[in-house]
Design an enzyme around this catalytic site. Structure first.
Site, mmCIF file in Angstrom:
data_model
loop_
_atom_site.group_PDB
_atom_site.id
_atom_site.type_symbol
_atom_site.label_atom_id
_atom_site.label_comp_id
_atom_site.label_asym_id
_atom_site.label_seq_id
_atom_site.Cartn_x
_atom_site.Cartn_y
_atom_site.Cartn_z
ATOM 1 N N CYS A 137 0.838 -1.200 0.000
ATOM 2 C CA CYS A 137 0.000 0.000 0.000
ATOM 3 C C CYS A 137 0.876 1.254 0.000
ATOM 4 C CB CYS A 137 -0.915 0.006 1.212
ATOM 5 S SG CYS A 137 -1.984 1.450 1.290
ATOM 6 N N GLY A 261 -4.719 -1.799 -13.861
ATOM 7 C CA GLY A 261 -5.249 -1.073 -15.005
ATOM 8 C C GLY A 261 -5.946 -1.909 -16.053
#
Length: 576
Positions: A137, A261
């Site tokens: 993260c 993506g």
């Protein structure tokens, strides 16, 4: 538990095997009912990933935590918001008892110490098909996420110690890697040598400051100066290169879940060709209406499989589901009027208009302060009712004529109701902001209305929006007089027809009590409509916070029928 390792290895060794799609941590499959939604209604998904859980409750960052700076390109800084280990374990354990899974469940975990990771792995082992260690993260607090995954020695040592302490655990341990390193292959090899059973890559790229293209202001709100990870189209090429680097560094034997993506079948097939055994779909779900997620994901899977088989002509259907405009764009407005209503409520009128229908809402944003969703009280001029409940609403109430505020939206769908001859509209508190657009829709349908409003206070003897609502039908306002919800007493005696509709807006407990009374009076369940104004962080289906059962109000609209809620989300209409 099923053997997810066998599934992934078989996909890698057998090009003809079905393509495996997964959800990703922190997107869409973030609530228990959304987990079962993907398992029951989205057949294209093989692995469902939870949000990242920590030992203690983490409220995350203040909104805005998700933004879209160009079409399909997102910034995020949720800050690992989660309910903590105890609550999450209870919820997932309950799912395991009540629901038979056909998909695999990947439980994502986050910690800033080996000891906490060990605690989490042991706790979730009985409910997980695999566990994912979040070493990636980019916007977590110091010591979490990428703070671990950016150093090959720290990452490898974490894995070695965790595996050593959890030898009795059955769920394979996967490590989620950050792309924000010089050589992701080196990190991947290190954690595999440390004992990891598999890898997940990539997490979001960054962090960077995401600026609103119109105003130039940073959007995200956090302790990192507004920095956040990047996801969506603009990280796809990095995902392709990272998967290839990992496969080259670690060899053919390791299970590897790739993501970053991906939004089409062609992109999924390319990621598999680069070395991924399964493909995660994350931000793309924010560009597709939840109502068609099953069809969209099936088309991604079908197209990818056709490309892998080498078919000459592959019809690209997945792109037809993708929304082609920027959904999270902000529009600048000026305050043209501000009225104080009572001690803690204000009515803010802005220049400009919105064509808001019943069931829809918008976000108000003050740069560097925050944002929240609000119902639109009037479209022309654009008007909001704000109750001073916390830091952001206090700042909104402090705006003066001439001040700037930004609006994004609309979100949700217009109420889709059965036309009835008569209707009762019941509102409580600032929920009355929904009533004008609702009453206008019913008037156009030729419906005769009775309007009841409960209020904690009146100003000069009048309730909020009373003068306008009075024009739509018989209007009655009941002051609480120290007993909240006193207006509900009228439901015991008011004249009602069995086949009329009732529309309820206000706090959930207020609506739950009203439903009990109205059902007792003979109103049909399908004729009861509740405005479920749930918390949402994004408005486009990514965060999952506005779930009512398995429906997201930011896509379906805020109005839900009682019969649906009774079946799919009974906890939302229960009261003690």
């Amino acid at each position: 538990m099923k053997d997810v390792m066998e599934l992934l290895v078989n996909r890698h060794l057998n090009p003809e095997a079905p393509v495996l799609l997964t959800t990703v941590s922190g997107v869409a499959s973030t609530k228990p009912r959304l987990i079962t939604y993907f398992d029951s209604k989205v057949s294209a998904i093989s692995i469902i990933t939870t949000k990242s859980f920590q030992v203690e409750v983490n409220p995350g960052n203040r909104e805005p935590v998700i933004c879209e700076t160009s079409v399909g390109n997102f910034g995020n800084s949720v800050g690992l918001r989660n309910p903590g280990m105890e609550q999450a374990l209870y919820e997932i354990g309950k799912l395991r008892k009540e629901h038979t899974f056909s998909s695999y469940l990947n439980v994502s975990l986050s910690a800033n110490s080996v000891e906490d990771f060990i605690t989490l792995v042991k706790a979730f082992d009985e409910v997980a098909d695999l566990v994912e260690l979040n070493f990636s993260c980019p916007h977590a607090s110091a010591g979490y996420g990428a703070s671990i995954g950016c150093d090959q020695n720290i990452a490898a040592e974490y894995v070695r110690l965790i595996k050593e302490a959890t030898k009795e655990c059955k769920a394979p341990l996967f490590v989620k890697l950050t792309p924000n390193v010089d050589d992701i292959g080196v990190i991947a090899k290190a954690v595999m040598d440390g004992g990891a059973d598999g890898l997940v890559a990539i997490n979001t790229v960054g962090p960077i400051v995401h600026k609103d293209p119109g105003s130039g202001f940073p959007i995200l709100q956090n302790r990192l100066g507004g920095k956040g990870g990047s996801s969506g189209h603009h990280i796809y090429e990095r995902a392709l290169s990272a998967i290839k680097e990992i496969r080259e560094a670690c060899g053919e034997a390791i299970p590897l879940i790739g993501m970053g993506g991906v939004s089409t079948g062609a992109e999924a097939a390319a990621l598999i060709a680069s070395g991924a055994d399964a493909v995660g779909i994350g931000s793309a779900l924010g560009t597709v209406d939840q109502k068609v997620w099953p069809e969209y994901l099936s088309s991604v899977k079908r197209e990818a499989e056709a490309i892998i088989r080498g078919e000459d002509s592959v019809k690209e259907q997945s792109t037809t589901y993708i929304i082609k405009h920027r959904q999270m764009a902000y529009e600048k407005h000026q305050v043209i009027k501000r009225e104080q209503y009572g001690k803690d409520t204000c009515i803010i009128t802005l220049d400009g208009t919105l064509d808001c229908k019943a069931g829809q809402f918008a976000f108000l944003w003050i740069p560097s302060i925050g944002e929240k969703p609000f119902s639109v009280a009037h479209n022309k001029p654009l008007t909001f009712i704000v109750k001073n409940r916390g830091p952001f609403s206090a700042d909104l109430c402090g705006l003066q004529v001439g001040d700037e505020v930004f609006v994004r939206g609309l979100y949700g769908a217009q109420l889709n109701n059965e036309i009835t001859k008569k209707a009762l509209l019941l509102g409580g508190g600032t929920g009355v902001a929904v009533l004008p657009s609702l009453a206008e829709q019913l008037r156009r349908q030729g419906t005769e209305m009775d309007i009841l409003v409960g209020t904690s206070e009146t100003v000069e003897g009048k309730a909020l929006l009373e003068e306008e609502l009075f024009t739509y039908g018989a209007f009655t306002c009941i002051a609480d007089e120290g007993r909240p919800g006193r207006v509900l007493d009228l439901l015991d005696s008011i004249s009602l027809d069995d086949d009329q509709a009732c529309y309820l807006v206000g706090p959930e407990v207020f609506m739950a009590i009203a439903c009990r009374k109205l059902l007792g009076r003979g109103i049909k369940e399908q004729n009861l409509y509740l405005s479920m104004e749930r918390t949402t962080l994004c408005g486009i289906g990514m965060c999952g916070e506005c779930a009512c059962g398995d429906r997201l109000t930011c896509r379906w609209g805020t109005f839900m029928q009682y019969d649906y809620l009774a079946k799919e989300a009974p906890e939302l209409i229960a009261y003690d």
